[in-house]
Design an enzyme around this catalytic site. Structure first.
Site, PDB file in Angstrom:
ATOM      1  N   GLY A  69       0.817  -1.200   0.000  1.00  0.00           N
ATOM      2  CA  GLY A  69       0.000   0.000   0.000  1.00  0.00           C
ATOM      3  C   GLY A  69       0.856   1.258   0.000  1.00  0.00           C
ATOM      4  O   GLY A  69       1.968   1.292  -0.556  1.00  0.00           O
ATOM      5  N   SER A  70       0.382   2.294   0.673  1.00  0.00           N
ATOM      6  CA  SER A  70       0.983   3.631   0.553  1.00  0.00           C
ATOM      7  C   SER A  70       2.382   3.762   1.135  1.00  0.00           C
ATOM      8  O   SER A  70       3.048   4.776   0.896  1.00  0.00           O
ATOM      9  CB  SER A  70       0.074   4.664   1.200  1.00  0.00           C
ATOM     10  N   VAL A  71       2.851   2.787   1.906  1.00  0.00           N
ATOM     11  CA  VAL A  71       4.234   2.873   2.386  1.00  0.00           C
ATOM     12  C   VAL A  71       5.188   2.924   1.199  1.00  0.00           C
ATOM     13  O   VAL A  71       6.267   3.517   1.275  1.00  0.00           O
ATOM     14  CB  VAL A  71       4.582   1.663   3.294  1.00  0.00           C
TER      15      VAL A  71
END
Length: 582
Positions: A301-303
């Protein structure tokens, strides 16, 4: 005619005789330790038939924590009783008095035993009690130190498991027959370091008995063990038992069902603690708890936006004067969470999808392999574990991580929609929590990348080093300027007005890092939005001004309104702070 019959019978008799002699030579001289395709050790088998014995130490090398304490076994002071005591008179009342036990309980434990038994309740005797028991010189009663496998092993999935597998033993070690039933490592570090740990010989108490199981008087108990004072070897890990226990307790407090926590020491790039859930259950070493999710490649995801931001800064595609329309989503529609027109720093803090979808496409237009290149430079992907030539091992790898990936195929690098989804850590992006922690450590160190290690040394029994695993440089890293900017941006995720992790401002240490909520494509029950499952991440480092730890927390397969990752991360930081203050 009669002569022919005699000659024929003579040949048959002689052939039979020579066959029997040959078989006898095979059994007694040639294959005494490796008989038949089953590799039976005839010497050991014959001894077992006329002895009663108990294994005190299986002889396999141990895993130690970074302080040198054993983490795979406990050493207990116990009393061992041999079954033939049931047939003779012996001072059971005196033994009971020394141990502070009931004589009837001792005899009950021994009744019906066919093999030597460890007396129940005799664990953790004092040295004085052991000396007094042994001073009685009762044949069949012995106070000894016995190695016992721990019921709960710290970092269980990282350490791995062993099993008795004769076929596997002989495949790996065709020249080592004696002790063929000794355990071999089948997963984790147990499997990777198996050749160093494999037992030379078990340590055991052996007592010769007659056909009825009674003692052969005049034949004292024998203590059999390896005569080599340097073996077996021990593997000293980088695990800090106190930090490991603290993070295990955090995972238990929040009832993490799947996922875990991975802690790195930033200076040494060593794994300090590794927690994986579900737990490994005693008696089910190959069940669902056997998977080490810290070494599995997961949807981040956004990491992953951290990679896109660092690559865009390093390639000169963006600076803080450039603004992005964060009222729009990655396809140009209205954003679910509009943030207005903001720059790269605020975009990372707010986790604006549009910014990183656009930048991912610009990076790929410049060079189709650029995103993958920077993931490698940061130490996120590739073989990030310690590797090198050790004895006859070429490119020996300590961890053997599941392979990460950014794109599923080269064709995907030409599809703008797929590139956009890749830029926000979805689509086919798969990375390991170990790699994620390593990336955070690279940024915290100012852009210098190193390989991750879980083992510092392999030691002889006397504590002398046999093999050292020194710190090794990893990927190319990034420039100090880009690393400095990324440090500021990651701190903004926590303390910026637009930041997604203000909860972590209350942590005992100042934290910098990145959030991630990854769609998994799986559902709990009916396939509706409310049942969609997510991987919730926070990857970061602390203390911000003087980085010491890189920590990744991931709670897998949870609903959008459950499994909050911020309390898990904060409590982990607070627990480490308390340990540092002690």
């Amino acid at each position: 005619m009669k002569k022919k019959r005699v000659l024929f019978l003579s040949i048959i008799l002689l052939s039979t005789l020579f066959g029997l002699i040959g078989r006898l030579m095979q059994v007694q001289l040639v294959q005494t330790e490796s008989f038949s395709q089953h590799k039976i050790n005839l010497i050991e088998s014959s001894v077992e038939q006329r002895t009663q014995q108990i294994v005190i130490d299986e002889g396999r090398g141990a895993f130690l924590d970074r302080a040198g304490n054993p983490i795979t076994f406990d050493e207990e002071n116990v009393v061992v009783l041999f079954p033939f005591l049931n047939k003779i008179e012996w001072p059971s009342a005196t033994v009971a008095s020394i141990l502070g036990m009931n004589e009837a309980d001792i005899k009950r434990d021994l009744l019906g035993a066919k093999e030597p038994v460890v007396l129940k309740g005799s664990q953790d005797l004092t040295q004085s009690q052991m000396d007094r028991v042994n001073a009685l010189e009762v044949q069949g009663v012995f106070a000894v130190k016995k190695k016992v496998k721990k019921s709960v092993i710290p970092a269980a999935q990282l350490i791995g498991v062993t099993g008795e597998n004769t076929t596997l033993f002989h495949e790996r070690y065709p020249d080592r027959v004696k002790g063929a039933n000794h355990p071999v490592g089948v997963s984790g570090l147990q499997g990777i370091f198996d050749e160093w740990l494999i037992a030379e010989e078990q340590a055991k108490l052996v007592y010769h008995v007659d056909a009825t199981g009674g003692p052969l008087f005049g034949a004292d108990v024998k203590y059999i063990a390896s005569a080599n004072p340097f073996y077996p070897l021990n593997v000293k890990t980088t695990i800090d038992s106190r930090a490991q226990q603290a993070l295990e307790e955090v995972a238990d407090t929040y009832e993490m069902k799947k996922g875990g926590l991975l802690l790195l020491d930033i200076e040494s790039n060593e794994i300090v603690a590794s927690v994986s859930r579900p737990k490994m259950k005693e008696g089910e070493p190959f069940g669902e708890g056997a998977t080490d999710y810290m070494r599995k490649a997961l949807i981040p995801g956004s990491v992953f936006k951290t990679v896109i931001a660092a690559a865009s800064l390093e390639e000169g595609l963006v600076d803080e004067s450039r603004m992005f329309d964060c009222n729009r989503d990655i396809r140009g529609g209205e954003a679910q969470k509009p943030h207005g027109s903001i720059n790269i720093k605020d975009s990372l803090a707010a986790s604006c999808n549009r910014t990183f979808a656009d930048l991912a496409n610009e990076l790929t237009e410049k060079d189709p392999d650029l995103i993958e290149t920077y993931a490698d430079k940061l130490g996120l992907t590739g073989d990030v574990s310690w590797k090198g030539d050790v004895f006859h091992y070429k490119d020996f790898s300590q961890l053997k991580l599941e392979q990460s990936r950014i794109f599923a195929s080269d064709a995907a690098k030409g599809d703008r929609n797929e590139i956009a989804m890749t830029g926000i850590g979805q689509n086919e992006v798969r990375v390991t929590p170990i790699g994620m922690a390593n990336m955070m450590a690279t940024i915290a160190r100012g852009g210098k990348a190193y390989e991750v290690s879980a083992v510092s040394t392999v030691e002889y029994q006397n504590g002398a080093d046999m093999v050292n695993f020194p710190k090794r440089e990893g990927g190319e890293g990034i420039s100090p300027f880009t690393a400095m900017k990324m440090q500021q941006y990651l701190r903004g995720v926590v303390n910026s007005p637009l930041g997604t992790a203000p909860y972590l401002q209350e942590a005992a240490y100042e934290v910098a890092g990145k959030t991630g909520t990854a769609q998994t494509g799986s559902y709990r029950g009916e396939t509706i939005k409310a049942n969609e499952l997510y991987n919730k991440w926070f990857a970061g480092y602390f203390p911000f001004r003087d980085p010491k730890y890189a920590l990744v927390a991931v709670n897998m397969d949870v609903l959008v309104d459950e499994g909050g990752i911020y309390p898990i991360f904060k409590d982990s930081v607070d627990a480490l702070y308390r340990l540092d203050q002690e």
